[in-house]
Motif scaffolding. Structure first.
Motif, PDB file in Angstrom:
ATOM      1  N   GLN A   1      56.875   5.299  32.366  1.00  0.00           N
ATOM      2  CA  GLN A   1      56.150   6.468  32.471  1.00  0.00           C
ATOM      3  C   GLN A   1      54.690   5.760  31.785  1.00  0.00           C
ATOM      4  OE1 GLN A   1      57.130  10.156  30.585  1.00  0.00           O
ATOM      5  NE2 GLN A   1      54.904  10.958  30.945  1.00  0.00           N
ATOM      6  N   PHE A   2      54.796   4.894  30.883  1.00  0.00           N
ATOM      7  CA  PHE A   2      53.405   4.927  30.020  1.00  0.00           C
ATOM      8  C   PHE A   2      53.176   3.186  30.343  1.00  0.00           C
ATOM      9  CE2 PHE A   2      55.369   8.017  27.568  1.00  0.00           C
ATOM     10  CZ  PHE A   2      54.372   9.002  27.662  1.00  0.00           C
ATOM     11  N   GLY A   3      53.885   2.611  31.183  1.00  0.00           N
ATOM     12  CA  GLY A   3      53.551   1.233  31.446  1.00  0.00           C
ATOM     13  C   GLY A   3      54.770   0.212  31.439  1.00  0.00           C
ATOM     14  N   GLY A  26      54.164   5.584  24.756  1.00  0.00           N
ATOM     15  CA  GLY A  26      52.954   6.573  24.670  1.00  0.00           C
ATOM     16  C   GLY A  26      52.134   7.368  23.719  1.00  0.00           C
ATOM     17  N   THR A  27      52.597   6.791  22.367  1.00  0.00           N
ATOM     18  CA  THR A  27      51.913   7.221  21.269  1.00  0.00           C
ATOM     19  C   THR A  27      51.269   5.928  20.412  1.00  0.00           C
ATOM     20  OG1 THR A  27      53.825   6.958  19.856  1.00  0.00           O
ATOM     21  CG2 THR A  27      53.340   9.124  21.019  1.00  0.00           C
ATOM     22  N   VAL A  51      52.495  -0.490  21.287  1.00  0.00           N
ATOM     23  CA  VAL A  51      53.717  -1.022  21.644  1.00  0.00           C
ATOM     24  C   VAL A  51      54.691  -1.038  20.606  1.00  0.00           C
ATOM     25  CG1 VAL A  51      54.719  -3.401  22.508  1.00  0.00           C
ATOM     26  CG2 VAL A  51      52.666  -2.752  23.098  1.00  0.00           C
ATOM     27  N   ALA A  52      55.909  -0.484  20.863  1.00  0.00           N
ATOM     28  CA  ALA A  52      57.243  -0.606  19.805  1.00  0.00           C
ATOM     29  C   ALA A  52      58.130  -1.599  20.276  1.00  0.00           C
ATOM     30  CB  ALA A  52      58.001   0.919  20.144  1.00  0.00           C
TER      31      ALA A  52
END
Length: 95
Positions: A1-3, A26-27, A51-52
């Motif tokens: 969803q976020f890349g 996404g955060t 990025v996590a």
């Protein structure tokens, strides 16, 4: 969803086979390397910007959190320069 996300398996001398995950949750956050154990796995995770990252290994992988701390500066190389400049106070050493 976020890349896009990336997963890879790496055979290491110190920890055996580990998996590296990199995702865009996404955060925006800055999280220092944190270790944990769950069942048959040991994990260490951290986040820099958007990025996590997570390192996952078997239950006998000692010092995985230290390995994540060593990988963290390399992760900074993936950040856009404007993000590094805007949020330098979050990851530059103080003092």
């Amino acid at each position: 969803q976020f890349g896009p996300s990336v997963e890879m398996a790496v055979e290491t001398k110190d920890h055996g086979l580990i998996s590296l995950f990199a995702v865009r949750p996404g955060t925006f956050d800055v999280v220092s390397p944190t270790g944990m154990a769950a069942g048959d796995a040991t994990a260490a995770y951290f986040q820099i910007g958007e990025v996590a990252y997570a390192l996952v290994a078997g239950p006998d992988a000692e010092h995985l959190e230290r390995a994540a701390a060593q990988a963290r500066p390399l992760a900074l190389l993936t950040q856009p320069q404007e993000t590094l400049n805007e949020h330098a106070d979050l990851w530059l050493p103080h003092g």
